[in-house]
Every structure is written in structure tokens, then in C-alpha cells.
Design a protein around this motif. Structure first.
Motif, PDB file in Angstrom:
ATOM      1  N   LEU A 133       0.879  -1.169   0.000  1.00  0.00           N
ATOM      2  CA  LEU A 133       0.000   0.000   0.000  1.00  0.00           C
ATOM      3  C   LEU A 133       0.911   1.213   0.000  1.00  0.00           C
ATOM      4  O   LEU A 133       1.691   1.401   0.932  1.00  0.00           O
ATOM      5  N   TRP A 134       0.833   2.000  -1.066  1.00  0.00           N
ATOM      6  CA  TRP A 134       1.726   3.146  -1.217  1.00  0.00           C
ATOM      7  C   TRP A 134       0.897   4.332  -1.670  1.00  0.00           C
ATOM      8  O   TRP A 134       0.076   4.206  -2.563  1.00  0.00           O
ATOM      9  N   GLU A 135       1.137   5.468  -1.051  1.00  0.00           N
ATOM     10  CA  GLU A 135       0.402   6.660  -1.474  1.00  0.00           C
ATOM     11  C   GLU A 135       1.338   7.829  -1.638  1.00  0.00           C
ATOM     12  O   GLU A 135       2.350   7.963  -0.956  1.00  0.00           O
ATOM     13  N   SER A 136       0.996   8.647  -2.591  1.00  0.00           N
ATOM     14  CA  SER A 136       1.647   9.924  -2.828  1.00  0.00           C
ATOM     15  C   SER A 136       0.533  10.809  -3.366  1.00  0.00           C
ATOM     16  O   SER A 136       0.195  10.745  -4.549  1.00  0.00           O
ATOM     17  N   ASP A 137      -0.071  11.568  -2.471  1.00  0.00           N
ATOM     18  CA  ASP A 137      -1.265  12.351  -2.786  1.00  0.00           C
ATOM     19  C   ASP A 137      -1.100  13.084  -4.118  1.00  0.00           C
ATOM     20  O   ASP A 137      -0.100  13.753  -4.311  1.00  0.00           O
ATOM     21  N   PRO A 138      -1.993  12.881  -5.058  1.00  0.00           N
ATOM     22  CA  PRO A 138      -3.332  12.304  -4.992  1.00  0.00           C
ATOM     23  C   PRO A 138      -3.412  10.840  -5.433  1.00  0.00           C
ATOM     24  O   PRO A 138      -4.485  10.356  -5.760  1.00  0.00           O
ATOM     25  N   TYR A 139      -2.281  10.131  -5.464  1.00  0.00           N
ATOM     26  CA  TYR A 139      -2.263   8.762  -5.972  1.00  0.00           C
ATOM     27  C   TYR A 139      -2.162   7.745  -4.841  1.00  0.00           C
ATOM     28  O   TYR A 139      -1.533   7.997  -3.818  1.00  0.00           O
ATOM     29  N   LEU A 140      -2.749   6.566  -5.080  1.00  0.00           N
ATOM     30  CA  LEU A 140      -2.655   5.461  -4.132  1.00  0.00           C
ATOM     31  C   LEU A 140      -2.564   4.162  -4.916  1.00  0.00           C
ATOM     32  O   LEU A 140      -3.277   3.974  -5.898  1.00  0.00           O
ATOM     33  N   LEU A 141      -1.672   3.291  -4.456  1.00  0.00           N
ATOM     34  CA  LEU A 141      -1.476   1.987  -5.074  1.00  0.00           C
ATOM     35  C   LEU A 141      -1.667   0.906  -4.019  1.00  0.00           C
ATOM     36  O   LEU A 141      -1.107   0.997  -2.928  1.00  0.00           O
ATOM     37  N   PHE A 142      -2.457  -0.111  -4.344  1.00  0.00           N
ATOM     38  CA  PHE A 142      -2.664  -1.278  -3.488  1.00  0.00           C
ATOM     39  C   PHE A 142      -2.468  -2.509  -4.349  1.00  0.00           C
ATOM     40  O   PHE A 142      -3.106  -2.649  -5.394  1.00  0.00           O
ATOM     41  N   VAL A 143      -1.566  -3.405  -3.909  1.00  0.00           N
ATOM     42  CA  VAL A 143      -1.283  -4.607  -4.690  1.00  0.00           C
ATOM     43  C   VAL A 143      -1.135  -5.810  -3.768  1.00  0.00           C
ATOM     44  O   VAL A 143      -0.411  -5.753  -2.774  1.00  0.00           O
ATOM     45  N   ILE A 144      -1.823  -6.884  -4.135  1.00  0.00           N
ATOM     46  CA  ILE A 144      -1.581  -8.199  -3.539  1.00  0.00           C
ATOM     47  C   ILE A 144      -1.103  -9.068  -4.695  1.00  0.00           C
ATOM     48  O   ILE A 144      -1.871  -9.355  -5.615  1.00  0.00           O
ATOM     49  N   SER A 145       0.170  -9.441  -4.650  1.00  0.00           N
ATOM     50  CA  SER A 145       0.761 -10.220  -5.737  1.00  0.00           C
ATOM     51  C   SER A 145       2.163 -10.653  -5.336  1.00  0.00           C
ATOM     52  O   SER A 145       2.794 -10.023  -4.487  1.00  0.00           O
ATOM     53  N   GLU A 146       2.632 -11.696  -5.983  1.00  0.00           N
ATOM     54  CA  GLU A 146       4.034 -12.096  -5.801  1.00  0.00           C
ATOM     55  C   GLU A 146       4.958 -10.963  -6.252  1.00  0.00           C
ATOM     56  O   GLU A 146       6.052 -10.822  -5.733  1.00  0.00           O
ATOM     57  N   ASN A 147       4.523 -10.182  -7.212  1.00  0.00           N
ATOM     58  CA  ASN A 147       5.336  -9.100  -7.771  1.00  0.00           C
ATOM     59  C   ASN A 147       4.932  -7.731  -7.231  1.00  0.00           C
ATOM     60  O   ASN A 147       5.123  -6.717  -7.894  1.00  0.00           O
ATOM     61  N   ALA A 148       4.373  -7.690  -6.044  1.00  0.00           N
ATOM     62  CA  ALA A 148       3.884  -6.430  -5.473  1.00  0.00           C
ATOM     63  C   ALA A 148       4.990  -5.397  -5.325  1.00  0.00           C
ATOM     64  O   ALA A 148       4.789  -4.217  -5.616  1.00  0.00           O
ATOM     65  N   GLU A 149       6.163  -5.822  -4.891  1.00  0.00           N
ATOM     66  CA  GLU A 149       7.272  -4.875  -4.701  1.00  0.00           C
ATOM     67  C   GLU A 149       7.736  -4.288  -6.035  1.00  0.00           C
ATOM     68  O   GLU A 149       8.060  -3.105  -6.124  1.00  0.00           O
ATOM     69  N   ALA A 150       7.766  -5.111  -7.069  1.00  0.00           N
ATOM     70  CA  ALA A 150       8.142  -4.621  -8.400  1.00  0.00           C
ATOM     71  C   ALA A 150       7.108  -3.627  -8.914  1.00  0.00           C
ATOM     72  O   ALA A 150       7.455  -2.610  -9.527  1.00  0.00           O
ATOM     73  N   ALA A 151       5.841  -3.898  -8.645  1.00  0.00           N
ATOM     74  CA  ALA A 151       4.776  -2.970  -9.047  1.00  0.00           C
ATOM     75  C   ALA A 151       4.926  -1.650  -8.309  1.00  0.00           C
ATOM     76  O   ALA A 151       4.763  -0.582  -8.895  1.00  0.00           O
ATOM     77  N   LYS A 152       5.252  -1.720  -7.020  1.00  0.00           N
ATOM     78  CA  LYS A 152       5.459  -0.501  -6.232  1.00  0.00           C
ATOM     79  C   LYS A 152       6.631   0.296  -6.789  1.00  0.00           C
ATOM     80  O   LYS A 152       6.541   1.524  -6.945  1.00  0.00           O
ATOM     81  N   SER A 153       7.716  -0.367  -7.116  1.00  0.00           N
ATOM     82  CA  SER A 153       8.879   0.315  -7.671  1.00  0.00           C
ATOM     83  C   SER A 153       8.531   1.019  -8.984  1.00  0.00           C
ATOM     84  O   SER A 153       8.957   2.151  -9.237  1.00  0.00           O
ATOM     85  N   ALA A 154       7.762   0.342  -9.824  1.00  0.00           N
ATOM     86  CA  ALA A 154       7.347   0.942 -11.102  1.00  0.00           C
ATOM     87  C   ALA A 154       6.447   2.153 -10.861  1.00  0.00           C
ATOM     88  O   ALA A 154       6.546   3.164 -11.563  1.00  0.00           O
ATOM     89  N   PHE A 155       5.595   2.058  -9.869  1.00  0.00           N
ATOM     90  CA  PHE A 155       4.707   3.158  -9.506  1.00  0.00           C
ATOM     91  C   PHE A 155       5.512   4.364  -9.031  1.00  0.00           C
ATOM     92  O   PHE A 155       5.325   5.483  -9.505  1.00  0.00           O
ATOM     93  N   VAL A 156       6.427   4.134  -8.105  1.00  0.00           N
ATOM     94  CA  VAL A 156       7.244   5.225  -7.566  1.00  0.00           C
ATOM     95  C   VAL A 156       8.100   5.847  -8.664  1.00  0.00           C
ATOM     96  O   VAL A 156       8.206   7.077  -8.753  1.00  0.00           O
ATOM     97  N   LYS A 157       8.667   5.011  -9.512  1.00  0.00           N
ATOM     98  CA  LYS A 157       9.461   5.532 -10.628  1.00  0.00           C
ATOM     99  C   LYS A 157       8.616   6.425 -11.530  1.00  0.00           C
ATOM    100  O   LYS A 157       9.042   7.490 -11.964  1.00  0.00           O
ATOM    101  N   GLY A 158       7.388   5.995 -11.799  1.00  0.00           N
ATOM    102  CA  GLY A 158       6.487   6.787 -12.640  1.00  0.00           C
ATOM    103  C   GLY A 158       6.114   8.120 -12.017  1.00  0.00           C
ATOM    104  O   GLY A 158       5.878   9.106 -12.712  1.00  0.00           O
ATOM    105  N   LEU A 159       6.080   8.174 -10.686  1.00  0.00           N
ATOM    106  CA  LEU A 159       5.768   9.433 -10.003  1.00  0.00           C
ATOM    107  C   LEU A 159       6.827  10.485 -10.209  1.00  0.00           C
ATOM    108  O   LEU A 159       6.547  11.676 -10.262  1.00  0.00           O
ATOM    109  N   TYR A 160       8.083  10.034 -10.312  1.00  0.00           N
ATOM    110  CA  TYR A 160       9.194  10.974 -10.319  1.00  0.00           C
ATOM    111  C   TYR A 160       9.909  11.079 -11.658  1.00  0.00           C
ATOM    112  O   TYR A 160      10.990  11.620 -11.727  1.00  0.00           O
ATOM    113  N   GLU A 161       9.314  10.537 -12.715  1.00  0.00           N
ATOM    114  CA  GLU A 161       9.932  10.655 -14.044  1.00  0.00           C
ATOM    115  C   GLU A 161       9.700  12.020 -14.629  1.00  0.00           C
ATOM    116  O   GLU A 161       8.730  12.663 -14.426  1.00  0.00           O
TER     117      GLU A 161
END
Length: 161
Positions: A133-161
Motif C-alpha cells: 500500500l503506497w500513497e503519494s497524494d493524490p495517488y494510491l497503489l494497493f497490490v496483492i501479488s508475488e510481484n507487489a514490490e516490483a509494481a510498487k517500484s514501477a509506480f514510484v518511478k512513474g511518479l518521479y519521471e
């Protein structure tokens, strides 16, 4: 020009340069109006969506108690099979402060899933307990998956590109 004048001018130039570097770092290092479609694509690329189905407004309301019309953008994927727990919710809130309400709904959903699989689904329960569960207002990501950490990394990277 005496020595003090030269030192003073040099100090001014150095301070101005330092200010420019700090401002550039601040702007580059902060979320600067990311595109939801890019965030969505980044996260989706890290997950195996073949075992998931995309959710609609009714499912969003049923699982999370969220009204799709009150969100700016959102995407929901849930497991196709009732014995699987993979899930993805990516939201862009429409209003400031709305992310905390969404976070509460997501935490309630995670707790419900834990209760549903406790006692008879040890593998599923293990996966649920490692949810992201990761948030950066106004965005929020929730993932249940074997690859949840990779999804979080992709999300965070997309926030700061």
C-alpha cells in the motif's frame, strides 16, 4: 576593488549557484504532475494480469465502498478464481485529502481478505499479509501479488519521471 569586495562577489555567486542547484533538485525530486496512464502502464507491466480480470464500478463499490464517480481516475484488477487473492487498485483522487479515505477503505479490504483466508488458505494468507500500500497524494497503489514490490517500484518511478 579591494580583497573584501572580491570575496563578497564570489560568495554571492556561489550562493546563487547553490540556490539554483537546490531548486533544480527539489523540482526534479518531487512528484510533478505524473500522467495516470503512464503510472497504470508501469504498474501493469510488472504484474501477470492474465490471472486477473478488470473490475468495474460495481466491483469497486462492493469491495472497497468507493464511488467511481468521486475519483478522478482508477483501475481495479481482481483474481479470476475465488481461491486466488491477486489484486490491484490504482487510484488518482479527485480532491485533496481524499487519499486518506481511500487508504482506510483499502486497509479494510485487506483485513477482510485476511479474515476470508485465515484457517484454510495459508498460501493465500501469506500473500495477503505481504500486500503493498503506497500513497503519494493524490495517488494510491494497493497490490496483492508475488510481484507487489516490483509494481510498487514501477509506480514510484512513474511518479518521479
Amino acid at each position: 576593488m579591494n580583497r573584501w569586495d572580491i570575496l563578497l562577489k564570489l560568495a554571492k555567486v556561489l550562493l546563487a549557484g547553490l540556490l539554483v542547484v537546490m531548486l533544480a533538485g527539489l523540482i526534479r525530486g518531487s512528484a510533478w504532475n505524473p500522467d495516470f496512464a503512464v503510472l497504470k502502464a508501469n504498474v501493469e507491466a510488472e504484474l501477470d494480469l492474465s490471472c486477473m480480470r478488470q473490475g468495474d464500478e460495481q466491483l469497486l463499490r462492493r469491495l472497497y465502498g468507493l464511488n467511481a464517480g468521486e475519483l478522478k481516475h482508477w483501475v481495479l484488477y481482481t483474481a479470476r478464481d475465488n481461491m486466488d487473492v491477486e489484486e490491484l487498485l490504482l487510484v488518482e483522487a479527485a480532491e485533496e485529502g481524499q487519499v486518506s479515505q481511500i487508504r482506510q477503505a483499502v486497509e479494510k479490504r485487506a483485513e477482510t481478505q485476511k479474515n476470508n483466508f485465515e484457517g484454510y488458505g495459508p498460501e493465500q494468507l501469506k500473500l495477503i499479509e505481504k500486500y503493498v500500500l503506497w500513497e503519494s497524494d493524490p495517488y494510491l497503489l494497493f497490490v496483492i501479488s508475488e510481484n507487489a514490490e516490483a509494481a510498487k517500484s514501477a509506480f514510484v518511478k512513474g511518479l518521479y519521471e
